[in-house]
Design a protein around this motif. Structure first.
Motif, short mmCIF file in Angstrom:
data_model
loop_
_atom_site.label_atom_id
_atom_site.label_comp_id
_atom_site.label_asym_id
_atom_site.label_seq_id
_atom_site.Cartn_x
_atom_site.Cartn_y
_atom_site.Cartn_z
N UNK A 126 33.43 41.65 54.33
CA UNK A 126 32.93 41.80 54.52
C UNK A 126 32.38 43.16 54.21
N UNK A 127 33.02 44.06 53.73
CA UNK A 127 31.87 45.49 53.13
C UNK A 127 31.21 44.90 52.06
N UNK A 128 31.65 44.32 51.25
CA UNK A 128 30.61 43.86 50.40
C UNK A 128 29.55 43.25 50.50
N UNK A 129 29.59 42.10 51.37
CA UNK A 129 28.27 41.74 51.96
C UNK A 129 27.69 42.53 53.06
N UNK A 130 28.21 42.76 53.53
CA UNK A 130 27.17 44.21 54.15
C UNK A 130 26.59 45.29 53.61
N UNK A 131 27.10 45.23 52.32
CA UNK A 131 25.90 46.47 51.23
C UNK A 131 24.94 45.76 50.96
N UNK A 132 25.50 44.42 50.45
CA UNK A 132 24.36 44.13 49.91
C UNK A 132 22.98 43.59 50.89
N UNK A 133 23.25 42.99 52.13
CA UNK A 133 22.49 42.73 53.13
C UNK A 133 21.60 44.01 53.38
N UNK B 87 19.11 33.81 53.36
CA UNK B 87 19.37 35.29 51.98
C UNK B 87 18.73 34.69 50.80
N UNK B 88 18.53 35.85 49.72
CA UNK B 88 17.81 35.86 48.52
C UNK B 88 19.18 35.00 47.66
N UNK B 89 18.72 34.57 46.99
CA UNK B 89 19.38 33.85 45.78
C UNK B 89 20.23 34.76 45.05
N UNK B 90 19.77 35.72 44.85
CA UNK B 90 20.71 36.27 44.16
C UNK B 90 21.69 37.45 44.70
N UNK B 91 21.51 37.60 46.55
CA UNK B 91 22.86 37.61 47.02
C UNK B 91 23.75 36.19 47.36
N UNK B 92 23.19 35.16 47.33
CA UNK B 92 23.84 34.00 47.27
C UNK B 92 25.05 33.86 46.23
N UNK B 93 24.11 34.18 45.24
CA UNK B 93 24.93 34.38 43.29
C UNK B 93 26.31 35.57 43.71
#
Length: 436
Positions: free
Chosen positions: A392-399, A129-135
């Motif tokens: 989960x919805x937010x994470x899924x969309x980012x991924x 997972x890239x740093x931008x998504x981890x942030x």
């Protein structure tokens, strides 16, 4: 005591018994509501509330003890809120399956978690997972907690036609007490008084009782209800039916994404990530989570995982598994003192969640706002976590959007293989459970 300090590596994390103990108490107070809320939700699925209460506590104790001694991380484990609602209202109420079959699906997902963790597949995916998504995970979780806190305290309530939310009735005693608790906590932080969050929670609770807003319990001690009626009742065979596969997959993906996002978000706030932005030995807290999810349905409750309320303890300085051990011991006491521990009203523990959000937005400055392939997935992750009321919805969309935008921009090589796997998992979640 020296042996305990050495085991939990206090010197390495520059912490003390006092700090870790206060952190554990704080985390417990912010998540003790699960003792009441989880059984109430699962009762809708037909699981008896009394036995479910005992199973909820036992699951939390087991998972958090494993987290403490095996992973040595300050994260508490308990049954997940979103997954219990999915089981009760979607799998049982809407789809018509029995709660025994639903628990069988949770067990299957737990076994899959364990196998993938042992072979370090989950840690490989997390590290991709890239740093931008981890942030974005950290910021989104912080604001998600804030929104929960605002709602729990009554400062923000559900709106009427034309407005989804609105300002609560600020003249209500409970809301005024919440304002008092919040200001007290902030002042204590400014003055650098140790344990400001737990002091704020306790002071607000005591004042709430004194003002007659929160009633005293009829008793402080009670024997735990017998969990026997729901222990070992899961129907694994039914869960393995091919027609039930979408449900198993949904439980698996929801729990996987929640755990990854929570562990990374909390670890970033606790400064536990390494120079590459990864959590060293992340497979250990993941295995604690996986084992807890496997055991939970065996004793009659749903998917468990690391709790975002652990952020409260982290803000109090919790950095090691001793914080988790304190949480586990308090849950164990709650088996016999449940009326006492559950006396903390929402407007008292809600203030802690609001305070935490102000600290967890810090990682947003690490996102490259000049690169739209980085900022758009991060932005969607954050806002959809909050406005769909679903991590989960937010994470899924980012991924999903991250590799898509990178590819459109001709920079697909920047996407690690594990991210493509996560994107497919996220896509399948939307396909099999579009109304999550």
């Amino acid at each position: 005591m020296n042996a305990l300090a050495a085991f939990f590596r206090f010197d390495r994390y520059e912490t003390t018994f006092r700090r870790e103990t206060v952190a554990g108490i704080t985390t417990f107070l912010t998540m003790a509501y699960i003792i009441i809320v989880n059984p109430a939700i699962l009762e809708a699925a037909g699981i008896p509330r009394g036995p479910s209460t005992t199973s909820t506590i036992i699951a939390a104790v087991f998972g958090t003890v494993v987290m403490a001694f095996y992973a040595n991380r300050p994260f508490a484990i308990a049954p997940y809120m979103s997954e219990n609602a999915f089981i009760a209202f979607t799998v049982v109420k809407v789809l018509g399956y029995s709660w025994q079959t639903a628990l069988g699906a949770v067990f299957v997902a737990g076994v899959l978690f364990t196998v993938l963790t042992v072979f370090k597949v989950r840690s490989w995916l997390a590290d991709s997972i890239p740093m931008s998504l981890k942030c974005a995970f950290a910021v989104g979780i912080g604001l998600f907690l804030t929104f929960i806190g605002l709602n729990e305290t009554g400062i923000v309530t559900l709106g009427v036609a034309g407005a989804p939310v609105k300002m609560g009735n600020i003249t209500q005693p409970s809301v005024l007490l919440a304002f008092f608790g919040y200001l007290l906590t902030v002042v204590l932080m400014i003055r650098k008084v140790p344990g400001p969050i737990v002091i704020g929670i306790i002071a607000t609770t005591v004042l709430s009782i004194a003002c007659g807003v929160t009633p005293m319990p009829h008793s402080f001690v009670s024997m735990p209800p017998d969990p026997t009626p729901i222990v070992g009742q899961l129907a694994i065979g039914n869960a393995l039916d091919i027609r039930f596969f979408p449900v198993v997959l949904t439980i698996f993906i929801m729990a996987f994404l929640d755990t990854v996002g929570t562990l990374i978000g909390l670890s970033m706030r606790a400064d536990l990530l390494n120079d590459e932005g990864n959590l060293p030995e992340i497979e250990k807290p993941m295995l604690a989570d996986a084992l807890a999810t496997t055991v939970a349905p065996l004793i009659g409750t749903t998917t468990t995982g690391a709790y975002i309320e652990s952020a409260a303890g982290i803000e109090e300085g919790g950095r090691t598994g001793f914080t988790a051990l304190v949480v586990a011991l308090l849950f164990l006491l709650a088996l016999f003192f449940a009326p006492l521990f559950t006396i903390v009203p929402p407007h008292a523990y809600g203030i802690a969640l609001i305070v935490i959000g102000s600290f967890m937005i810090e990682p947003i400055k690490r996102i490259d706002f000049e690169d739209f392939t980085e900022v758009v997935p991060a932005f969607l992750t954050i806002v959809l976590m909050i406005f769909t009321y679903n991590i989960g919805v937010g994470m899924s969309t980012g991924l999903l959007t991250y590799p898509l935008l990178k590819t459109i921009a001709g920079r697909g090589r920047q996407v690690l293989p594990g991210m493509w796997v996560l994107a497919l998992l996220a896509l399948s979640l939307f396909i099999f459970f579009p109304k999550m």
